[in-house]
Design a protein around this motif. Structure first.
Motif, PDB file in Angstrom:
ATOM      1  N   PHE A 124      47.375  49.456  34.137  1.00 23.78           N
ATOM      2  CA  PHE A 124      47.583  49.699  35.571  1.00 23.78           C
ATOM      3  C   PHE A 124      47.253  51.144  35.937  1.00 23.78           C
ATOM      4  O   PHE A 124      46.713  51.415  37.011  1.00 23.78           O
ATOM      5  CB  PHE A 124      49.033  49.384  35.942  1.00 23.78           C
TER       6      PHE A 124
ATOM      7  N   GLU B  67      36.125  48.652  36.935  1.00 24.03           N
ATOM      8  CA  GLU B  67      36.710  47.829  35.884  1.00 24.03           C
ATOM      9  C   GLU B  67      36.119  46.426  35.879  1.00 24.03           C
ATOM     10  O   GLU B  67      35.911  45.833  34.809  1.00 24.03           O
ATOM     11  CB  GLU B  67      38.233  47.768  36.049  1.00 24.03           C
TER      12      GLU B  67
ATOM     13  N   LEU C 145      43.814  52.376  37.429  1.00 24.31           N
ATOM     14  CA  LEU C 145      43.441  52.252  38.841  1.00 24.31           C
ATOM     15  C   LEU C 145      43.699  53.542  39.605  1.00 24.31           C
ATOM     16  O   LEU C 145      43.004  53.853  40.576  1.00 24.31           O
ATOM     17  CB  LEU C 145      44.223  51.112  39.502  1.00 24.31           C
TER      18      LEU C 145
ATOM     19  N   CYS D 256      44.944  43.753  37.339  1.00 22.02           N
ATOM     20  CA  CYS D 256      44.833  44.504  36.080  1.00 22.02           C
ATOM     21  C   CYS D 256      44.957  43.580  34.879  1.00 22.02           C
ATOM     22  O   CYS D 256      44.229  43.733  33.888  1.00 22.02           O
ATOM     23  CB  CYS D 256      45.909  45.598  36.026  1.00 22.02           C
TER      24      CYS D 256
END
Length: 229
Positions: free
Chosen positions: A110, A62, A113, A103
């Motif tokens: 969330f 990310e 993840l 996040c």
């Protein structure tokens, strides 16, 4: 096949960056030592039992997606750079609050993840797809994929024989590959989840993750289109 014409050395990316190199690049001290994530000393799992390796890989993915540095993400999340470095290397033990703050900094749900999105794969069989026939000839055209705005496509003819699968490293981010099998049979697609194709079958899959082409019959032929956005 021993070579993959789509891969350019300058465009290759690794599946995940080396955590040690990432720390060095940011000028950080060693991630070893006291745990600063607000949890207990690091173990095989964290955040309510979630595997730390999965969390670490998701955080690296990310952050790479956003193009932000460790320093900037840590600043936005209100945590220390060393804390984020620990988490990305899989040695931290994050609390729910810490992960949530990260996040928000990464503008990522969330759930991403703990449950990374699956690659988008499209398969069109030989007798499927929107087809238009010519009025004065025995000719049919089937649309398999339309080129999106701003995209560039390279077209390759593939000839392969049974024996060994061709597993390709990830190409540059955003690459999509389209394959139409012309003759023979082959396993094609995302590594670990290939789809068996026969003559006329079509598949589309992301080329920026490991992928493969394995001939199952002699003289297997295919057309490969690599799409760069």
């Amino acid at each position: 096949m021993n070579t993959d014409p789509v891969v350019r050395q300058s465009e290759r990316i690794t599946d995940m960056p080396n955590p040690a190199e990432a720390v060095a690049d940011e000028g950080l001290a060693s991630a070893a030592g006291a745990d600063e994530t607000g949890g207990v000393p690091a173990g095989p799992s964290g955040a309510g039992g979630a595997p730390l390796e999965l969390i670490a890989a998701s955080l690296r993915r990310e952050r790479r997606r956003t193009g932000l540095s460790l320093t900037e993400v840590a600043r936005r999340a209100g945590i220390a750079k060393s804390t984020l470095s620990q988490l990305e290397s899989g040695t931290g033990n994050p609390s729910l609050e810490t992960l949530w703050a990260i996040c928000v900094a990464l503008d990522a749900p969330f759930s991403r993840l703990l449950d990374p999105p699956r690659p988008h794969v499209q398969v069109i069989r030989a007798d499927e797809g929107p087809t238009v026939s010519a009025a004065q000839a025995d000719y049919q055209a089937t649309l398999l994929a339309a080129c999106p705005p701003g995209a560039r496509r390279d077209v390759y003819r593939i000839a392969a024989e049974p024996g060994h699968a061709r597993v390709s490293d990830p190409h540059m981010p955003g690459v999509m590959e389209h394959v139409v099998l012309s003759a023979g049979r082959a396993l094609v697609g995302v590594a670990g989840e290939p789809v068996e194709l026969g003559p006329g079958d079509y598949i589309c899959y992301p080329g920026d993750i490991p992928h493969m082409f394995e001939a199952l019959e002699p003289r297997t032929l295919a057309v490969l289109v690599s799409e760069h956005t």
